[in-house]
Motif scaffolding. Sequence first.
Motif, short mmCIF file in Angstrom:
data_model
loop_
_atom_site.label_atom_id
_atom_site.label_comp_id
_atom_site.label_asym_id
_atom_site.label_seq_id
_atom_site.Cartn_x
_atom_site.Cartn_y
_atom_site.Cartn_z
N LYS A 150 0.82 -1.21 0.00
CA LYS A 150 0.00 0.00 0.00
C LYS A 150 0.85 1.26 0.00
CE LYS A 150 -3.85 2.13 2.52
NZ LYS A 150 -4.79 1.98 3.67
N GLU A 151 1.91 1.27 0.76
CA GLU A 151 2.73 2.47 0.90
C GLU A 151 3.42 2.84 -0.41
OE1 GLU A 151 2.57 4.31 3.59
OE2 GLU A 151 1.21 2.82 4.44
N SER A 152 3.76 1.83 -1.21
CA SER A 152 4.55 2.09 -2.41
C SER A 152 3.75 2.11 -3.71
CB SER A 152 5.66 1.02 -2.54
OG SER A 152 6.50 1.02 -1.41
N TYR A 153 2.64 1.38 -3.75
CA TYR A 153 1.99 1.17 -5.04
C TYR A 153 0.50 1.52 -5.09
CZ TYR A 153 6.10 -1.16 -6.95
OH TYR A 153 7.36 -1.43 -7.41
N LEU A 154 -0.09 1.99 -4.02
CA LEU A 154 -1.52 2.31 -4.04
C LEU A 154 -1.83 3.35 -5.11
CD1 LEU A 154 -4.39 2.16 -2.91
CD2 LEU A 154 -3.75 3.89 -1.25
N LEU A 155 -1.11 4.46 -5.12
CA LEU A 155 -1.38 5.52 -6.09
C LEU A 155 -1.08 5.07 -7.51
CD1 LEU A 155 -0.04 8.68 -4.20
CD2 LEU A 155 -2.38 7.80 -4.32
N GLU A 156 0.01 4.35 -7.68
CA GLU A 156 0.39 3.88 -9.02
C GLU A 156 -0.67 2.94 -9.59
OE1 GLU A 156 2.01 3.60 -12.49
OE2 GLU A 156 2.91 4.87 -10.95
N LEU A 157 -1.20 2.04 -8.76
CA LEU A 157 -2.22 1.11 -9.24
C LEU A 157 -3.54 1.81 -9.52
CD1 LEU A 157 -2.19 -1.98 -9.77
CD2 LEU A 157 -0.17 -1.08 -8.65
N SER A 158 -3.85 2.83 -8.71
CA SER A 158 -5.08 3.58 -8.96
C SER A 158 -5.01 4.26 -10.33
CB SER A 158 -5.32 4.61 -7.86
OG SER A 158 -4.38 5.69 -7.94
N ARG A 159 -3.83 4.73 -10.70
CA ARG A 159 -3.63 5.34 -12.01
C ARG A 159 -3.68 4.29 -13.11
NH1 ARG A 159 1.72 8.91 -13.18
NH2 ARG A 159 2.82 6.99 -12.64
N TYR A 160 -3.00 3.19 -12.91
CA TYR A 160 -2.97 2.11 -13.90
C TYR A 160 -4.39 1.64 -14.24
CZ TYR A 160 -2.35 -2.61 -15.76
OH TYR A 160 -2.43 -3.75 -16.53
N PHE B 285 8.62 -6.24 1.71
CA PHE B 285 7.19 -6.56 1.64
C PHE B 285 6.99 -8.03 1.28
CE2 PHE B 285 3.36 -6.95 -1.06
CZ PHE B 285 2.39 -6.57 -0.14
N VAL B 286 7.72 -8.50 0.29
CA VAL B 286 7.58 -9.89 -0.13
C VAL B 286 7.96 -10.84 1.01
CG1 VAL B 286 8.44 -11.67 -1.71
CG2 VAL B 286 7.96 -9.36 -2.56
N GLU B 287 9.03 -10.52 1.71
CA GLU B 287 9.45 -11.36 2.83
C GLU B 287 8.38 -11.42 3.92
OE1 GLU B 287 13.19 -9.98 4.22
OE2 GLU B 287 14.25 -10.48 2.37
N SER B 288 7.75 -10.27 4.20
CA SER B 288 6.72 -10.26 5.24
C SER B 288 5.51 -11.07 4.80
CB SER B 288 6.31 -8.82 5.56
OG SER B 288 5.68 -8.20 4.45
N MET B 289 5.18 -11.02 3.51
CA MET B 289 4.06 -11.83 3.00
C MET B 289 4.39 -13.32 3.05
SD MET B 289 1.67 -9.65 2.32
CE MET B 289 2.32 -8.80 3.77
N GLN B 290 5.63 -13.65 2.73
CA GLN B 290 6.04 -15.05 2.77
C GLN B 290 5.97 -15.60 4.19
OE1 GLN B 290 6.35 -16.86 0.28
NE2 GLN B 290 7.46 -15.94 -1.41
N ARG B 291 6.30 -14.74 5.16
CA ARG B 291 6.21 -15.19 6.56
C ARG B 291 4.76 -15.47 6.94
NH1 ARG B 291 10.34 -11.29 7.44
NH2 ARG B 291 8.80 -9.73 8.09
N LEU B 292 3.84 -14.67 6.41
CA LEU B 292 2.43 -14.92 6.68
C LEU B 292 2.00 -16.26 6.10
CD1 LEU B 292 0.76 -11.43 6.08
CD2 LEU B 292 0.90 -12.68 8.24
N ILE B 293 2.48 -16.55 4.89
CA ILE B 293 2.15 -17.84 4.26
C ILE B 293 2.70 -18.99 5.10
CG2 ILE B 293 2.61 -19.31 2.27
CD1 ILE B 293 2.57 -16.79 0.54
N GLU B 294 3.95 -18.87 5.51
CA GLU B 294 4.55 -19.92 6.33
C GLU B 294 3.80 -20.05 7.65
OE1 GLU B 294 6.85 -22.07 5.37
OE2 GLU B 294 6.66 -21.11 3.42
#
Length: 281
Positions: A109-119, A202-211
Motif C-alpha cells: 500500500k505504501e509504495s503502489y496504491l497511487l500507481e495502481l489507482s492510475r494504472y 514486503f515480499v518477505e513479510s508476506m512469505q512469513r504470513l504464508i509460512e
Amino acid sequence: MARPLRLEFAGALYHVTSRGNRREAIYEQDIDRESFLTILSDVCEQYHWICYAYCLMDNHYHLLVETPEANLSKGMRQLNGRYTQTFNRSHRRVGHVFQGRYKAILIDKESYLLELSRYIVLNPVRARMVHSAIEWAWSSYRETIGQQVKPDWLHSDWLLAGFGRKKSKAIDAYKQFVSEGKGQPSPWEQLKNQIFLGDEQFVESMQRLIEGDKELSEVPSSQRRAVPKELSYYEREYKVRNEAIILAYASGGYSLKEVGDYFKLHYSTVSGIVKNHKSKT
C-alpha cells in the motif's frame, strides 16, 4: 504451473481482475455494468471492503480493494456469483460468465496504491478505446475528480489526500498524475512470485504470513490461541485507548470493524493504530 497461493489477512490490499469465459464480453449493455456496480456496492457493504479504484472494460474488470477483514474470497464468490446469475437471467443464458478463478495481486500500500489507482483508470486509454481517462464512463476516474457523484463505497478521498490537503488542489494534482501515466512502464514489470507487488521487505513479510498459515494447521488445538477476553476488559484494564485497541486486536478474536465499533472508531482508524504500533516494534 501451480496456482499462486491465496493469501488473506486483515488490512490486505489487492488488485483484483476477472475475465470473461473464452475472453467473451461480460458486459453487453450499460445496464449490465450498472448491475455489476450495484452488486459491488452490496459486497463492499457486507464485507466492509474499501474500494479505492475500479474500471469495467468489455471482457474484464479491475478493482483496487482493501479488506479490513480477511475475507477476499468470500466477497469475490458473492460478487462474481451474483453477477453471473444476473447476467444470465438478463440475457437468457446459462453457464459460466467468468473464466476460471479471479486473479488477485497483493499490493504494498505504501509504495503502489497511487500507481495502481492510475494504472486501473488508464486501462481504456491503453486499449485505445478512448483518448483520455475522463472519456470512459465506467471507471472511478470521473467520480474521483468530482465529475460524477461518488458512491459511498468508493474511498477516492483517501487517494486524493496523497496529493494535497485542499481537495481542489489535490484533484488538479491527481489529474496531472494520471495524465503523466500514459507513457509509464507497466507496474507488473515489478511483480514478484506471481502475486506480490512491492519491495523485497514486503515480499518477505508476506512469505512469513504464508509460512505462518502452514504451521498453524500443525499446532495441536490445545496449544492454539486462547479464547479472547471481552472488549470491555481491554477498555477497563488499559487506560490508554490505543493500547487497549492494540491488545484487543492482537488477541485474534476481533476484526478491525468489531474493535472500531466498540471504541466508536472507523475500522480504517483502528487499522492505522495497529500498523503504527507494528512499525515501532
